[in-house]
Design an enzyme around this catalytic site. Structure first.
Site, PDB file in Angstrom:
ATOM      1  N   ASN A  29      -4.023 -10.425   6.686  1.00 46.33           N
ATOM      2  CA  ASN A  29      -3.720  -9.232   7.504  1.00 46.33           C
ATOM      3  C   ASN A  29      -5.124  -8.619   7.856  1.00 46.33           C
ATOM      4  O   ASN A  29      -5.243  -7.308   7.988  1.00 46.33           O
ATOM      5  CB  ASN A  29      -3.048  -8.290   6.386  1.00 46.33           C
ATOM      6  CG  ASN A  29      -1.854  -8.825   5.949  1.00 46.33           C
ATOM      7  OD1 ASN A  29      -1.458  -9.814   6.684  1.00 46.33           O
ATOM      8  ND2 ASN A  29      -1.134  -8.273   5.141  1.00 46.33           N
ATOM      9  N   TYR A  67      -8.265  -8.085   6.852  1.00 50.42           N
ATOM     10  CA  TYR A  67      -9.319  -7.505   5.882  1.00 50.42           C
ATOM     11  C   TYR A  67     -10.545  -8.567   5.769  1.00 50.42           C
ATOM     12  O   TYR A  67     -10.621  -9.617   6.207  1.00 50.42           O
ATOM     13  CB  TYR A  67      -8.582  -7.251   4.612  1.00 50.42           C
ATOM     14  CG  TYR A  67      -7.639  -6.178   4.778  1.00 50.42           C
ATOM     15  CD1 TYR A  67      -7.907  -4.840   5.512  1.00 50.42           C
ATOM     16  CD2 TYR A  67      -6.025  -6.495   4.642  1.00 50.42           C
ATOM     17  CE1 TYR A  67      -6.820  -3.892   5.803  1.00 50.42           C
ATOM     18  CE2 TYR A  67      -5.200  -5.257   4.956  1.00 50.42           C
ATOM     19  CZ  TYR A  67      -5.444  -4.155   5.632  1.00 50.42           C
ATOM     20  OH  TYR A  67      -4.519  -3.211   5.840  1.00 50.42           O
ATOM     21  N   HIS A 113      -7.121 -10.935  -1.497  1.00 47.94           N
ATOM     22  CA  HIS A 113      -6.429 -10.717  -0.053  1.00 47.94           C
ATOM     23  C   HIS A 113      -7.445 -11.400   1.036  1.00 47.94           C
ATOM     24  O   HIS A 113      -8.465 -10.610   1.329  1.00 47.94           O
ATOM     25  CB  HIS A 113      -6.396  -9.271   0.110  1.00 47.94           C
ATOM     26  CG  HIS A 113      -5.402  -8.891   0.891  1.00 47.94           C
ATOM     27  ND1 HIS A 113      -4.663  -9.621   1.911  1.00 47.94           N
ATOM     28  CD2 HIS A 113      -4.920  -7.589   1.313  1.00 47.94           C
ATOM     29  CE1 HIS A 113      -3.820  -9.095   2.781  1.00 47.94           C
ATOM     30  NE2 HIS A 113      -4.215  -7.737   2.598  1.00 47.94           N
ATOM     31  N   ASN A 133      -4.218  -5.836  12.488  1.00 48.97           N
ATOM     32  CA  ASN A 133      -5.537  -5.340  12.464  1.00 48.97           C
ATOM     33  C   ASN A 133      -6.692  -6.056  13.369  1.00 48.97           C
ATOM     34  O   ASN A 133      -7.617  -6.202  13.071  1.00 48.97           O
ATOM     35  CB  ASN A 133      -6.250  -5.591  10.965  1.00 48.97           C
ATOM     36  CG  ASN A 133      -5.851  -4.284  10.110  1.00 48.97           C
ATOM     37  OD1 ASN A 133      -5.481  -3.145  10.655  1.00 48.97           O
ATOM     38  ND2 ASN A 133      -5.644  -4.553   8.918  1.00 48.97           N
ATOM     39  N   THR A 185       1.119  -1.238   0.050  1.00 47.83           N
ATOM     40  CA  THR A 185      -0.013  -0.104   0.016  1.00 47.83           C
ATOM     41  C   THR A 185       0.755   1.268  -0.101  1.00 47.83           C
ATOM     42  O   THR A 185       1.791   1.437   0.658  1.00 47.83           O
ATOM     43  CB  THR A 185      -0.937   0.074   1.224  1.00 47.83           C
ATOM     44  OG1 THR A 185      -1.866  -1.107   1.127  1.00 47.83           O
ATOM     45  CG2 THR A 185      -1.604   1.498   1.380  1.00 47.83           C
TER      46      THR A 185
END
Length: 360
Positions: free
Chosen positions: A184, A186, A181, A241, A33
């Site tokens: 992580n 999400y 994805h 996260n 990112t």
């Protein structure tokens, strides 16, 4: 830092096939990112230059890109749900292909890792209405993550369709494929994690139920563009996260079902020696791509041994590619590496993005 040149027999320099991807080497660029897209999520000329500079990677896995407006987690991340965004990705694909490279885009729905101000006042969605601890990056600074609403069962097919549409747009733009994805913290990872997914319908509870939504997304995307153009990233037990998960068996269940779809590759985030690598390798029949650590410095010679020993078929590298657009050449020659500037990692312009020098 300099090192010795890689041997011409180095495992990292051998070509590898991953579905429709024919990679000339096994040093792939990890998704990073960088927050350089236009405010509306359209990739721009600066990003085309950035990715074009890095065409020497075996495969570029481009940064996480939202498949829908509500899927956005951070300001200035690219999307793949409008015609303008698709056209922006076309310019990136052309720049990478002009340099002889291959590029797939990572489809990243942030789920609860967002703030309503980032998504036009909408409420973030998640498998369950559980707010993540921590703060979201917004255009006005850090703010606590918004409390998400639980996706209704009858809404899930629509989210699946958004992923499939984004994948079709990616291929129409000339990209070589997509990566889902599911890591992580999400949205897809949120469905997998027993400490986050508190659903009581067919998408929560057992490992098979928690894997179900991810498999449905992978199946729909495969039907849309061909499974040989689809990869997926997972990060078992990664607490990033505010992910909490104890039941690692979900990943064996998930991987076995994904294997039946014939995906191009499995992208696994795990430390070398983690037993999960061997467990998943045993049920994954095709290309396994390994990332050895989130935010951990990549050790070229360790990566070479991992591929030579058959632990993985290819590896992804993050920060070294930020500062070294010609990283494969530098590692091959044993040349000195540029040092990345962390102050320019997220947001900004050309400084710390496209101005790192390549070898003459």
């Amino acid at each position: 830092m300099t090192t010795t040149p890689l041997s011409t027999a180095s495992a990292l320099l051998r070509p590898v096939t991953a579905g429709a991807l024919q990679a000339p080497n096994r040093i792939w660029m990890a998704p990073l990112t960088r927050n350089r897209a236009n405010p509306d999520g359209t990739p721009n000329a600066l990003q085309a230059e950035y990715y074009g500079q890095r065409a020497g990677a075996g495969v570029i896995i481009a940064e996480g890109s939202q498949p829908s407006a509500v899927g956005q987690g951070y300001p200035n991340t690219p999307g793949l749900h409008t015609d303008e965004q698709q056209e922006g990705w076309r310019r990136i694909a052309e720049a990478v292909h002009a340099g002889g490279g291959r590029i797939v885009v990572q489809l990243m729905h942030a789920g609860r890792i967002s703030h309503s101000s980032t998504i036009g006042g909408q409420v973030p969605v998640a498998p369950s209405a559980v707010r993540a601890a921590g703060e979201a990056v917004t255009v006005t600074g850090l703010q606590p993550f918004s409390e998400p609403r639980e996706l209704r069962t009858d809404e899930l097919a629509g989210v699946v369709a958004e992923y499939a549409d984004a994948a079709r747009r990616a291929v129409a733009a000339g990209l070589d494929g997509v990566e889902l994805h599911a890591a992580n913290g999400y949205l897809l990872h949120q469905f997998l994690a027993d400490g986050v997914n508190a659903r009581t319908d067919g998408y929560g509870g057992s490992a098979a139920n928690r894997a179900r939504f991810v498999v449905e997304v992978a199946a729909a995307v495969s039907a849309a563009i061909g499974a040989d153009r689809v990869g997926i990233r997972i990060s078992p037990l990664n607490p990033f996260n505010d992910i909490a998960e104890d039941d690692v068996s979900v990943y064996e269940v998930l991987t076995a079902q994904l294997a039946e779809l014939g995906l191009a590759y499995l992208h696994l985030l795990a430390a070398p020696g983690d037993p999960i690598i061997e467990k998943l390798r045993a049920v994954w029949p095709s290309t396994l791509v390994l990332n050895t650590g989130f935010g951990v410095e990549s050790d070229r010679d360790q990566l070479d041994r991992l591929v030579a020993d058959g632990v993985a078929d290819a590896v992804t590298v993050g920060r070294p590619f930020i500062a070294n657009p010609d990283l494969v050449l530098r590692w091959t020659r044993g040349a000195e590496l540029n040092e990345p500037d962390p102050a320019t990692f997220y947001a900004g312009g050309a400084k710390g993005y496209t101005d790192y020098p390549a070898l003459s």
